[in-house]
Write a protein that holds these residues in place. Structure first.
Motif, short mmCIF file in Angstrom:
data_model
loop_
_atom_site.label_atom_id
_atom_site.label_comp_id
_atom_site.label_asym_id
_atom_site.label_seq_id
_atom_site.Cartn_x
_atom_site.Cartn_y
_atom_site.Cartn_z
N GLN A 271 31.91 44.39 51.52
CA GLN A 271 31.93 44.49 50.17
C GLN A 271 30.94 45.63 49.47
N CYS A 272 31.34 46.32 48.40
CA CYS A 272 30.54 47.38 47.81
C CYS A 272 30.27 46.75 46.40
N HIS A 273 29.05 46.93 46.02
CA HIS A 273 28.62 46.41 44.50
C HIS A 273 29.44 47.19 43.36
N TYR A 274 30.22 48.53 43.71
CA TYR A 274 30.92 49.00 42.68
C TYR A 274 32.59 48.74 42.61
N CYS A 275 32.85 47.67 43.68
CA CYS A 275 34.25 47.54 43.81
C CYS A 275 34.73 46.17 43.87
N ASN A 276 35.52 45.77 42.82
CA ASN A 276 36.31 44.40 43.03
C ASN A 276 37.66 44.33 43.60
N ARG A 277 37.89 43.42 44.53
CA ARG A 277 39.04 43.31 45.15
C ARG A 277 40.30 42.79 44.22
N LYS A 278 40.01 42.56 43.10
CA LYS A 278 41.38 41.88 42.06
C LYS A 278 41.77 43.42 41.81
N TYR A 279 42.33 44.16 42.75
CA TYR A 279 42.74 45.45 42.65
C TYR A 279 43.95 45.88 41.64
N ASP A 280 44.79 44.76 41.16
CA ASP A 280 46.17 44.89 40.88
C ASP A 280 46.15 45.36 39.36
N CYS A 281 46.05 46.70 38.80
CA CYS A 281 45.96 47.11 37.50
C CYS A 281 46.66 48.23 37.33
N ALA A 282 47.55 48.48 36.23
CA ALA A 282 48.31 49.72 36.08
C ALA A 282 47.41 50.56 35.29
N ASN A 283 46.59 50.02 34.53
CA ASN A 283 46.09 51.04 33.53
C ASN A 283 44.54 51.71 34.02
N GLU A 284 44.01 51.21 35.17
CA GLU A 284 42.63 51.63 35.43
C GLU A 284 42.87 52.68 36.58
N SER A 285 42.01 53.65 36.38
CA SER A 285 42.15 54.70 37.41
C SER A 285 40.88 55.08 38.18
N ARG A 286 40.73 54.30 39.24
CA ARG A 286 39.68 54.38 40.11
C ARG A 286 39.82 53.96 41.57
N PRO A 287 39.16 54.29 42.53
CA PRO A 287 39.46 53.95 43.74
C PRO A 287 39.58 52.50 43.73
#
Lengths: 92, 504
Positions: free
Chosen positions: B70-86
């Motif tokens: 787990q990284c502090h800059y990541c959130n695993r609720k990753y399903d999003c059409a409008n966000e652009s980030r790793p």
């Protein structure tokens, strides 16, 4: 006795790959633990594997119904702070 | 806010003395000193060559949802059409679906040279899904370069397998070499069937990353190191990271700004950790450049991105849509080879032309006297590819930032046009696209584009940014140098007055 996956599961597959009993299947909305197959990792590992890799707080319940990873335990975000932030976002 | 200029490092960062490296700076410098074997590997890889990113496209397939840290800059609720980030994707694919998608994209976008697996979790924490995808692609689409990006925890165990699949580019995200700093970035890892936390977890992760880096370099696999710049956590430390990974043989270092918004639900977002400003990022990149080739054109793309860096054509290739495409890959390969060969030809011509022009820049203006007294100037460029000034100001979703100085022109980064409000009535903060663009261009003294309307023209001038549409369809670096020379000739760079005006 078995663990249980609830709806906050994000379907990341991590638990499926580490389950020693092949007890986790893809459900319609999220992964599920087949109760008859789950051994709670007894005899295989000291710690339940799905609960040890799951990234989502509250998504896996222990046999007693308590969350394996309670709020704040994985992200380090104090639950009060999270609630506050969510309220701020809602208010915008 | 002070402008970041080579000769005028920001107060308080004395080491930010600018580009002290032979390997930093323009595209020529990055590629020209490389041995042919390595040059061949990077010249058409948009993430490994700044020049290539104007011409070649890449794609990621999201076959790797699981993660082992787990990284502090990541959130695993990753399903999003409008966000652009790793870490964010719209749909996770099976290897079979991924292969189908890759062939559909490769046939539609012939300049797509690279397929990467980058998540949304960690590719090497999903070894079956990742390697099954690579295996099928090696067989069915042998003209595509394969590439992988990892947090490094499982890397040492996978190096043999990676080598077997002819993967010659691997990116490792290394944010620290000090476990005490690591403990502030990584709350836990899953290791040897246990969740491990704190400094101990960071120690294991760092050990694995460094070991993986060494093993890849030994096998001649090119390694790019990605680092997330987190102000107050690892910003100063990244200079040491850069030095160490360079020593160990990493090819390229990509220092990226932290993305942290409360609505992403990440630790840093919710806890109010700030992201670096463009100036801070650039200073750090410049200090690292003394040791290392720096990547400055990263767009921090999604784990299912498709197209040129900075654009995302994922919507054209949803599962539903690719299901209806009938792809003749043999025919596609013929077309791809022809398109890519003509791009390479164009690049070779451009390189030859640049070599001719190299002797006729600023010095000619001062008749042999190379005046180093002129300060450098940052300019923004609107482009939609091909290395040309060919985008309308109002259509630009991002601007490339170049710095012109007596030493020449160098690419220093990109700025996204933040459109906080795009006309949605429910949005409280009314901000036009125009003021968003102007804010994104802070620190720039000119903006070069193919065309620009009357309204933005006057607003830009009022903000101290000179709009310039006179170099439409010209090569970027030559146009930037031409504008710099015009500024010198007009006396705008005499003394420091203009500098302060630009930042008022």
């Amino acid at each position: 006795m078995a663990l249980k996956i609830v709806e906050s599961c994000v379907n990341c597959w991590a638990c499926v790959d580490v389950c020693p009993s092949d007890a986790i299947t893809q459900g319609s909305a999220h992964f599920q633990i087949v109760t008859s197959k789950c051994t709670e990792c007894d005899g295989d590992y000291a710690e339940q594997q799905c609960a040890s890799i799951c990234p989502v707080e509250g998504a896996i319940l222990l046999a007693d119904g308590m969350p394996a990873n309670p709020p704040g335990s994985l992200t380090g975000i104090p639950p009060e702070r999270l609630a506050e932030a969510m309220n701020e976002i809602q208010a915008r | 806010m002070e402008l970041s200029v080579l000769e005028h490092g920001k107060a308080g960062s004395s080491s930010a003395g600018g580009c002290s490296s032979s390997s930093c700076g323009s595209t020529d410098d990055q590629l020209s000193h490389l041995p042919d074997s390595i040059r061949a590997k990077v010249q058409n890889h948009p993430c490994y060559s700044e020049e290539a990113h104007h011409y070649f496209a890449r794609m990621h397939v999201a076959v790797a949802p699981a993660c082992n840290i787990q990284c502090h800059y990541c959130n695993r609720k990753y399903d999003c059409a409008n966000e652009s980030r790793p870490g964010v994707v719209s749909e996770v694919l099976t290897p079979d679906q991924a292969v189908k998608k890759v062939k559909a994209v490769a046939a539609t976008i012939p300049q797509m040279t690279v397929l990467g697996i980058a998540g949304p979790g960690d590719p090497l924490a999903n070894p079956q899904r990742t390697f099954e995808t690579f295996r099928q692609l090696t067989e069915q689409a042998p003209d595509i370069k394969l590439c992988v990006s990892t947090n490094g925890l499982a890397l040492p165990d996978c190096v043999e397998e990676l080598a077997k699949h002819n993967i010659d580019h691997v990116t490792i995200t290394i944010n620290c070499v000090d476990p005490k700093i690591g403990a502030k970035i990584y709350p836990w890892i899953y290791w040897n069937n246990k969740r491990i936390r704190g400094v101990k977890a960071a120690e294991i992760l760092i050990r694995q990353q460094q070991k993986g880096l060494e093993m890849l370099v030994e096998r001649g696999i090119l390694v790019k190191v990605n680092s997330v710049m987190i102000p107050g956590v690892n910003d100063e430390h990244l200079k040491e990271v850069s030095r160490i990974v360079k020593e160990k043989g990493a090819f390229l270092h990509n220092v990226m700004p932290l993305i942290a918004e409360a609505e992403h639900g990440t630790f840093y977002g919710v806890m109010g950790q700030r992201s670096p400003d463009p100036e801070e990022l650039q200073d750090l990149q410049d200090s690292c450049a003394g040791d290392m080739n720096m990547m400055r054109h990263c767009r921090q793309c999604r784990a299912d991105a498709v197209g040129m860096l900075g654009e995302d054509r994922g919507d054209e290739f949803t599962l539903e849509k690719i299901e209806q495409m009938d792809i003749d890959y043999e025919a596609a390969m013929v077309k791809r080879a022809a398109v890519q060969a003509s791009i390479m030809e164009e690049l070779d011509e451009k390189a030859a032309q640049k070599a001719r022009l190299a002797n006729v820049s600023v010095p000619s203006l001062t008749e042999g006297r190379i005046s180093r007294n002129y300060r450098s100037v940052q300019m923004a460029v609107a482009t939609n590819g091909g290395g040309l000034i060919n985008e309308h100001f109002g259509h630009a979703r991002e601007f490339l930032i170049y710095e012109a100085s007596p030493e020449g022109v160098r690419f220093i980064g990109h700025r996204k046009v933040d459109q906080f409000c795009v006309g949605n009535d429910s949005c409280g903060e009314k901000e036009s696209a125009l003021s968003g663009s102007i804010r994104a261009l802070k620190g720039c003294e000119a903006v070069l584009c193919s065309k620009i309307g009357f309204e933005p023209w006057s607003d830009l001038e009022a903000a101290g940014i000179h709009p310039n549409g006179e170099h439409a369809m010209e090569p970027i670096e030559e146009a930037v140098m031409a504008v710099y020379q015009e500024m010198i000739a007009a006396g705008r760079l005499n003394g420091e007055k203009a500098l302060f005006q630009a930042n008022a």
